[in-house]
Scaffold this motif. Structure first.
Motif, PDB file in Angstrom:
ATOM      1  N   ASN A 171       0.823  -1.220   0.000  1.00  0.00           N
ATOM      2  CA  ASN A 171       0.000   0.000   0.000  1.00  0.00           C
ATOM      3  C   ASN A 171       0.850   1.260   0.000  1.00  0.00           C
ATOM      4  OD1 ASN A 171      -2.435  -1.391  -0.069  1.00  0.00           O
ATOM      5  ND2 ASN A 171      -2.598  -1.491   2.166  1.00  0.00           N
ATOM      6  N   LYS A 172       1.954   1.242   0.760  1.00  0.00           N
ATOM      7  CA  LYS A 172       2.788   2.449   0.828  1.00  0.00           C
ATOM      8  C   LYS A 172       3.442   2.751  -0.525  1.00  0.00           C
ATOM      9  CE  LYS A 172       6.950   0.112   2.644  1.00  0.00           C
ATOM     10  NZ  LYS A 172       7.870   0.040   3.807  1.00  0.00           N
ATOM     11  N   HIS A 173       3.774   1.690  -1.272  1.00  0.00           N
ATOM     12  CA  HIS A 173       4.367   1.909  -2.592  1.00  0.00           C
ATOM     13  C   HIS A 173       3.319   2.461  -3.556  1.00  0.00           C
ATOM     14  CE1 HIS A 173       7.205   1.366  -5.875  1.00  0.00           C
ATOM     15  NE2 HIS A 173       6.200   0.881  -6.587  1.00  0.00           N
ATOM     16  N   LYS A 174       2.138   1.900  -3.499  1.00  0.00           N
ATOM     17  CA  LYS A 174       1.059   2.384  -4.358  1.00  0.00           C
ATOM     18  C   LYS A 174       0.754   3.851  -4.082  1.00  0.00           C
ATOM     19  CE  LYS A 174      -3.653   1.333  -5.857  1.00  0.00           C
ATOM     20  NZ  LYS A 174      -4.823   0.432  -5.705  1.00  0.00           N
ATOM     21  N   ALA A 175       0.726   4.218  -2.801  1.00  0.00           N
ATOM     22  CA  ALA A 175       0.456   5.615  -2.436  1.00  0.00           C
ATOM     23  C   ALA A 175       1.564   6.534  -2.949  1.00  0.00           C
ATOM     24  CB  ALA A 175       0.314   5.733  -0.923  1.00  0.00           C
ATOM     25  N   MET A 176       2.813   6.063  -2.880  1.00  0.00           N
ATOM     26  CA  MET A 176       3.926   6.875  -3.362  1.00  0.00           C
ATOM     27  C   MET A 176       3.829   7.111  -4.867  1.00  0.00           C
ATOM     28  SD  MET A 176       8.024   6.093  -3.249  1.00  0.00           S
ATOM     29  CE  MET A 176       7.914   4.871  -4.575  1.00  0.00           C
ATOM     30  N   ILE A 177       3.534   6.048  -5.622  1.00  0.00           N
ATOM     31  CA  ILE A 177       3.407   6.181  -7.077  1.00  0.00           C
ATOM     32  C   ILE A 177       2.273   7.134  -7.432  1.00  0.00           C
ATOM     33  CG2 ILE A 177       2.870   4.943  -9.197  1.00  0.00           C
ATOM     34  CD1 ILE A 177       5.710   4.453  -8.095  1.00  0.00           C
ATOM     35  N   GLU A 178       1.146   7.003  -6.748  1.00  0.00           N
ATOM     36  CA  GLU A 178       0.003   7.887  -7.017  1.00  0.00           C
ATOM     37  C   GLU A 178       0.332   9.337  -6.668  1.00  0.00           C
ATOM     38  OE1 GLU A 178      -3.165   6.037  -4.866  1.00  0.00           O
ATOM     39  OE2 GLU A 178      -3.637   4.631  -6.493  1.00  0.00           O
ATOM     40  N   SER A 179       1.149   9.545  -5.637  1.00  0.00           N
ATOM     41  CA  SER A 179       1.531  10.909  -5.260  1.00  0.00           C
ATOM     42  C   SER A 179       2.366  11.574  -6.350  1.00  0.00           C
ATOM     43  CB  SER A 179       2.290  10.910  -3.933  1.00  0.00           C
ATOM     44  OG  SER A 179       3.623  10.461  -4.084  1.00  0.00           O
ATOM     45  N   LEU A 180       3.205  10.775  -7.038  1.00  0.00           N
ATOM     46  CA  LEU A 180       3.995  11.333  -8.132  1.00  0.00           C
ATOM     47  C   LEU A 180       3.100  11.740  -9.301  1.00  0.00           C
ATOM     48  CD1 LEU A 180       7.035   8.877  -8.090  1.00  0.00           C
ATOM     49  CD2 LEU A 180       7.056  11.289  -7.442  1.00  0.00           C
ATOM     50  N   PHE A 181       2.110  10.914  -9.610  1.00  0.00           N
ATOM     51  CA  PHE A 181       1.176  11.286 -10.678  1.00  0.00           C
ATOM     52  C   PHE A 181       0.384  12.536 -10.291  1.00  0.00           C
ATOM     53  CE2 PHE A 181       1.288   6.620 -11.951  1.00  0.00           C
ATOM     54  CZ  PHE A 181       2.120   6.846 -13.034  1.00  0.00           C
ATOM     55  N   ALA A 182       0.038  12.650  -9.012  1.00  0.00           N
ATOM     56  CA  ALA A 182      -0.697  13.825  -8.546  1.00  0.00           C
ATOM     57  C   ALA A 182       0.134  15.094  -8.690  1.00  0.00           C
ATOM     58  CB  ALA A 182      -1.119  13.638  -7.090  1.00  0.00           C
ATOM     59  N   GLN A 183       1.478  14.943  -8.672  1.00  0.00           N
ATOM     60  CA  GLN A 183       2.371  16.090  -8.853  1.00  0.00           C
ATOM     61  C   GLN A 183       2.601  16.427 -10.330  1.00  0.00           C
ATOM     62  OE1 GLN A 183       6.098  15.861  -6.515  1.00  0.00           O
ATOM     63  NE2 GLN A 183       5.136  14.198  -5.379  1.00  0.00           N
ATOM     64  N   GLY A 184       2.049  15.605 -11.221  1.00  0.00           N
ATOM     65  CA  GLY A 184       2.195  15.895 -12.646  1.00  0.00           C
ATOM     66  C   GLY A 184       3.227  15.061 -13.369  1.00  0.00           C
ATOM     67  N   TYR A 185       3.770  14.041 -12.701  1.00  0.00           N
ATOM     68  CA  TYR A 185       4.713  13.149 -13.382  1.00  0.00           C
ATOM     69  C   TYR A 185       4.000  12.379 -14.498  1.00  0.00           C
ATOM     70  CZ  TYR A 185       8.488  13.822  -9.985  1.00  0.00           C
ATOM     71  OH  TYR A 185       9.497  14.355  -9.219  1.00  0.00           O
ATOM     72  N   ARG A 186       4.743  12.086 -15.560  1.00  0.00           N
ATOM     73  CA  ARG A 186       4.192  11.366 -16.705  1.00  0.00           C
ATOM     74  C   ARG A 186       4.558   9.881 -16.624  1.00  0.00           C
ATOM     75  NH1 ARG A 186       6.369  16.051 -19.133  1.00  0.00           N
ATOM     76  NH2 ARG A 186       8.192  14.882 -19.854  1.00  0.00           N
ATOM     77  N   LEU A 187       3.608   9.018 -16.922  1.00  0.00           N
ATOM     78  CA  LEU A 187       3.850   7.577 -16.955  1.00  0.00           C
ATOM     79  C   LEU A 187       4.632   7.233 -18.213  1.00  0.00           C
ATOM     80  CD1 LEU A 187       3.382   4.664 -15.929  1.00  0.00           C
ATOM     81  CD2 LEU A 187       1.248   4.666 -17.237  1.00  0.00           C
ATOM     82  N   ARG A 188       5.790   6.617 -18.012  1.00  0.00           N
ATOM     83  CA  ARG A 188       6.615   6.140 -19.124  1.00  0.00           C
ATOM     84  C   ARG A 188       7.171   4.781 -18.726  1.00  0.00           C
ATOM     85  NH1 ARG A 188       4.236   9.672 -21.058  1.00  0.00           N
ATOM     86  NH2 ARG A 188       4.968  11.446 -22.295  1.00  0.00           N
ATOM     87  N   TYR A 189       6.499   3.715 -19.140  1.00  0.00           N
ATOM     88  CA  TYR A 189       6.924   2.377 -18.754  1.00  0.00           C
ATOM     89  C   TYR A 189       6.647   1.404 -19.882  1.00  0.00           C
ATOM     90  CZ  TYR A 189       7.772  -1.771 -15.938  1.00  0.00           C
ATOM     91  OH  TYR A 189       8.286  -2.952 -15.451  1.00  0.00           O
ATOM     92  N   SER A 190       7.712   0.770 -20.390  1.00  0.00           N
ATOM     93  CA  SER A 190       7.569  -0.163 -21.505  1.00  0.00           C
ATOM     94  C   SER A 190       7.638  -1.615 -21.047  1.00  0.00           C
ATOM     95  CB  SER A 190       8.672   0.081 -22.539  1.00  0.00           C
ATOM     96  OG  SER A 190       9.934  -0.338 -22.030  1.00  0.00           O
ATOM     97  N   GLY A 191       8.217  -1.843 -19.858  1.00  0.00           N
ATOM     98  CA  GLY A 191       8.477  -3.207 -19.412  1.00  0.00           C
ATOM     99  C   GLY A 191       9.889  -3.658 -19.732  1.00  0.00           C
ATOM    100  N   GLY A 192      10.695  -2.763 -20.283  1.00  0.00           N
ATOM    101  CA  GLY A 192      12.112  -3.038 -20.547  1.00  0.00           C
ATOM    102  C   GLY A 192      12.956  -2.131 -19.668  1.00  0.00           C
TER     103      GLY A 192
END
Length: 278
Positions: A171-192
Motif C-alpha cells: 500500500n505504501k508503494h502504491k500511495a507513493m506512485i500515485e503521489s507522483l502522478f498527482a504532482q504531474g509526473y508522466r507515466l513512461r513504462y515499456s516493461g524493458g
C-alpha cells in the motif's frame, strides 16, 4: 579495459543485425531466472560469451542466461564481466527498444569491485552508454560511434516508470506512485529496463521503481547483471540508486542470480523513496 569496450561496440553492430534477421520465437528451454527463452536470447548469449572469453584481460564471465560462471584460458587476467545479453527480449515482437546490460568487475563479483558498466540500446537508433568516470553517451551513425557527451540528471525529473504488477504492490508503494502522478509526473513504462532507465537519463530525471512485491519479495531484477551496472551508471550521471533504504552499490551478493528491489532516479525522487521506505 579499452579492449573490452571496443569488443562490446563491435558486438553491438552484430547483435543489431541479428535482431533484424533471427527468429524471435520462444523455445522449450527456461533460463535460471525462470524466464522462457527466445531463440534470439540464446543466440546473442552464445555470441557474447565467445567474444568476451577471448579477450586477454578477461578471466571469467557470467550471464543471466547461464547458471554458472564461465572461465577463460586467461587465468591471471583481472576482469570478470557480468551481463544480460538481451534485457526486455519479450518486447521484440512488439518492435519496442531492448538492450544489452554489462558490468565489469575487478577480480571479484561484488559491487565494490565494479569499475565500469553500461548498456547498449537497440532502438530506432543504435546507442551505447559507457560509465567509468562519467556516463558517456554514444550513437552509431552507420560508420562510426559518435560521442554525444556525458549524461547528467537534474535534481528533479518528470518521468514515473513503475515496475511490478500493481495488485502485488504494498500500500505504501502504491500511495507513493500515485503521489507522483498527482504532482504531474508522466507515466513512461515499456516493461524493458534498458529503454525505461535510458529515457529517464536522457530526459534529465524521474523515477524508475521495481519494488518488493507479494509475488517477488526480493524483487525481480538481478544484482550482478542489471541492478549494479545501472546503479553505477546512475551515480556517474549524478543520480541515485537504492533498494528502498540502502545504497545499491553497498549491497552484498550471496549468489550469481540474486535479485533485489531497486529504485533509480534523481535526488528529489530518491529522497521521496527514502521517506516512504525508512
Amino acid at each position: 579495459m579499452s579492449i573490452i569496450i571496443d569488443t562490446l561496440r563491435e558486438s553491438a553492430l552484430h547483435i543489431d543485425s541479428l535482431l533484424k534477421d533471427t527468429s524471435t520465437s520462444y523455445m522449450q528451454s527456461i533460463n535460471v531466472s525462470g524466464d522462457t527463452q527466445l531463440e534470439i536470447d540464446v543466440k546473442v548469449d552464445t555470441f557474447l560469451s565467445e567474444k568476451l572469453l577471448n579477450i586477454p584481460c578477461v578471466k571469467a564471465i557470467c550471464s543471466e542466461e547461464q547458471e554458472e560462471m564461465l572461465y577463460s584460458a586467461h587465468t591471471n587476467a583481472p576482469y570478470i564481466i557480468a551481463y544480460d545479453p538481451l534485457d526486455g527480449s519479450s518486447l521484440i515482437d512488439s518492435n519496442l527498444s531492448i538492450g544489452t546490460i554489462f558490468g565489469i568487475y575487478n577480480e571479484e563479483l561484488n559491487a565494490k569491485n565494479l569499475i565500469a558498466s553500461g548498456y547498449i540500446i537497440y532502438g530506432p537508433r543504435l546507442e551505447m552508454i559507457i560509465a567509468q568516470e562519467q556516463a558517456l553517451h554514444y550513437r552509431y551513425n552507420g560508420s562510426i560511434w559518435r560521442n554525444l557527451g556525458a549524461l547528467q540528471l537534474n535534481t528533479k525529473g518528470k518521468i514515473n516508470a513503475p515496475g511490478g504488477t500493481q495488485k502485488h504492490w504494498e500500500n505504501k508503494h502504491k500511495a507513493m506512485i500515485e503521489s507522483l502522478f498527482a504532482q504531474g509526473y508522466r507515466l513512461r513504462y515499456s516493461g524493458g529496463m534498458v529503454p525505461d532507465l535510458h529515457q529517464i537519463l536522457v530526459k534529465g530525471g524521474g523515477l524508475f521503481s521495481y519494488p518488493a512485491t507479494s509475488d517477488a519479495p526480493n524483487g525481480k531484477l538481478r544484482k550482478l547483471f542489471e541492478v549494479f551496472p545501472f546503479a553505477f551508471v546512475y551515480e556517474k550521471a549524478g543520480g541515485f540508486a537504492i533498494n528502498g533504504t540502502q545504497r545499491i552499490l553497498d549491497l552484498e551478493v550471496a549468489h550469481l542470480h540474486e535479485s533485489t528491489p531497486c529504485f533509480f532516479g534523481s535526488q528529489s525522487e530518491i529522497n521521496l523513496v527514502r521517506e516512504v521506505y525508512e
